[in-house]
Design a protein around this motif. Structure first.
Motif, PDB file in Angstrom:
ATOM      1  N   ALA A  21      61.779  81.975  65.167  1.00 28.04           N
ATOM      2  CA  ALA A  21      61.607  81.160  64.122  1.00 28.04           C
ATOM      3  C   ALA A  21      60.234  80.889  64.058  1.00 28.04           C
ATOM      4  O   ALA A  21      59.841  80.627  62.772  1.00 28.04           O
ATOM      5  N   THR A  22      59.383  80.945  64.981  1.00 33.88           N
ATOM      6  CA  THR A  22      57.977  80.491  65.247  1.00 33.88           C
ATOM      7  C   THR A  22      57.075  81.780  65.016  1.00 33.88           C
ATOM      8  O   THR A  22      55.948  81.367  64.811  1.00 33.88           O
ATOM      9  N   THR A  23      57.811  83.017  64.658  1.00 34.35           N
ATOM     10  CA  THR A  23      56.872  84.170  64.690  1.00 34.35           C
ATOM     11  C   THR A  23      57.004  84.644  63.322  1.00 34.35           C
ATOM     12  O   THR A  23      56.708  85.882  63.039  1.00 34.35           O
ATOM     13  N   LYS A  24      57.865  83.920  62.233  1.00 34.72           N
ATOM     14  CA  LYS A  24      57.973  84.441  61.190  1.00 34.72           C
ATOM     15  C   LYS A  24      56.581  84.499  60.214  1.00 34.72           C
ATOM     16  O   LYS A  24      55.860  83.610  60.508  1.00 34.72           O
ATOM     17  N   GLU A  25      56.484  85.426  59.298  1.00 38.20           N
ATOM     18  CA  GLU A  25      55.268  85.599  58.675  1.00 38.20           C
ATOM     19  C   GLU A  25      54.899  84.326  57.857  1.00 38.20           C
ATOM     20  O   GLU A  25      53.826  83.844  57.935  1.00 38.20           O
ATOM     21  N   GLU A  26      55.799  83.632  57.281  1.00 44.04           N
ATOM     22  CA  GLU A  26      55.415  82.359  56.580  1.00 44.04           C
ATOM     23  C   GLU A  26      55.022  81.148  57.563  1.00 44.04           C
ATOM     24  O   GLU A  26      54.526  80.169  56.995  1.00 44.04           O
ATOM     25  N   ASP A  27      55.208  81.362  58.547  1.00 43.45           N
ATOM     26  CA  ASP A  27      54.702  80.357  59.532  1.00 43.45           C
ATOM     27  C   ASP A  27      53.533  80.473  60.217  1.00 43.45           C
ATOM     28  O   ASP A  27      52.942  79.867  61.131  1.00 43.45           O
ATOM     29  N   GLN A  28      52.727  81.701  59.880  1.00 44.58           N
ATOM     30  CA  GLN A  28      51.567  82.039  60.572  1.00 44.58           C
ATOM     31  C   GLN A  28      50.476  81.446  59.748  1.00 44.58           C
ATOM     32  O   GLN A  28      50.463  81.139  58.561  1.00 44.58           O
ATOM     33  N   TYR A  29      49.270  80.854  60.460  1.00 47.02           N
ATOM     34  CA  TYR A  29      48.162  80.396  59.923  1.00 47.02           C
ATOM     35  C   TYR A  29      47.102  81.037  60.191  1.00 47.02           C
ATOM     36  O   TYR A  29      46.881  81.659  61.169  1.00 47.02           O
ATOM     37  N   ALA A  30      46.097  81.431  59.099  1.00 40.97           N
ATOM     38  CA  ALA A  30      44.811  82.087  59.358  1.00 40.97           C
ATOM     39  C   ALA A  30      43.991  81.161  60.317  1.00 40.97           C
ATOM     40  O   ALA A  30      43.893  79.747  60.432  1.00 40.97           O
ATOM     41  N   TYR A  31      43.240  81.824  61.255  1.00 38.75           N
ATOM     42  CA  TYR A  31      42.348  81.160  62.151  1.00 38.75           C
ATOM     43  C   TYR A  31      41.275  80.746  61.585  1.00 38.75           C
ATOM     44  O   TYR A  31      40.498  81.396  60.787  1.00 38.75           O
ATOM     45  N   ILE A  32      40.725  79.553  61.703  1.00 39.47           N
ATOM     46  CA  ILE A  32      39.556  78.917  61.261  1.00 39.47           C
ATOM     47  C   ILE A  32      38.439  78.827  62.320  1.00 39.47           C
ATOM     48  O   ILE A  32      38.848  77.979  63.379  1.00 39.47           O
ATOM     49  N   ASP A  33      37.304  79.174  62.184  1.00 42.94           N
ATOM     50  CA  ASP A  33      36.276  79.121  63.366  1.00 42.94           C
ATOM     51  C   ASP A  33      35.922  77.648  63.215  1.00 42.94           C
ATOM     52  O   ASP A  33      35.765  76.994  62.275  1.00 42.94           O
TER      53      ASP A  33
END
Length: 207
Positions: A21-33
């Motif tokens: 459930a936590t590795t679905k594409e819609e749950d991914q967030y872009a990394y912010i420096d």
């Protein structure tokens, strides 16, 4: 034993579900420096007032003065007043040399306080015709104005007004009263900024 196996299998199923459930594409967030703070290049403090040059809007503050957020000193206004009173003989606008020092002091005062201006008020005694006394009072004020200009005062800082014999300080009809009413007077108030000193452990507190 069967219950233990059942609970173990159930735990593995739940864990697998949570991972998926936590590795679905819609749950991914872009990394912010992590934001990098911009550091002013000029960290010097030329006037040693505790405010760096990059923030200091007043780079020549006197040592020990109290500062605002822009590194500028606070001022305390203290009023100074100078008066002018020049007397004239009957039917004349000639300035007696004894009054030249007053005029010179007034010119110096105006130079010290360049934001000030002066109005010269001319008067005449209750002798002769009213219309001629009005002109005479204006001539007296103009004579003093000319002397101020000779002492370096700018033209636009000096105005004149003549009252003739309509305003009398002395109401008598004797010669002394007439002499006191033949005059040019003026008062100027200047404000000289005094720097407000920063509080220290040595500052005295009034009782």
């Amino acid at each position: 034993m069967k219950n233990i196996l059942l609970l173990t299998a159930l735990s593995v199923s739940v864990a697998s579900f949570l991972v998926s459930a936590t590795t679905k594409e819609e749950d991914q967030y872009a990394y912010i420096d992590t934001p990098v703070k911009e550091q002013p290049s000029d960290l010097l403090d030329d006037d040693s007032d505790g405010v760096i040059n990059a923030r200091d809007l007043c780079t020549t503050t006197p040592e020990g003065s109290e500062l605002d957020n822009d590194g500028c000193e606070y001022f305390i206004d203290s009023a100074q007043t100078l008066g002018l009173r020049i007397l004239f003989t009957n039917n004349s606008y000639f300035i007696n040399p004894v009054f030249k020092t007053q005029i010179s002091n007034m010119a110096s005062f105006l130079d010290e306080f360049p934001e000030t201006s002066i109005e010269l008020q001319g008067f005449a005694s209750k002798v002769g015709q009213a219309d001629k006394n009005l002109i005479l009072s204006e001539n007296r004020a103009n004579a003093v104005r000319s002397e101020l200009l000779k002492n370096g005062v700018e033209e636009n800082r000096v105005t004149i007004v003549g009252f003739g014999d309509t305003v009398l300080d002395e109401k008598g009809s004797d010669e002394f009263s007439h002499a006191m009413n033949r005059k040019v007077v003026a008062t100027v108030i200047g404000y000289k900024g005094e720097v407000k000193k920063e509080w220290t452990i040595f500052t005295k507190i009034g009782k």
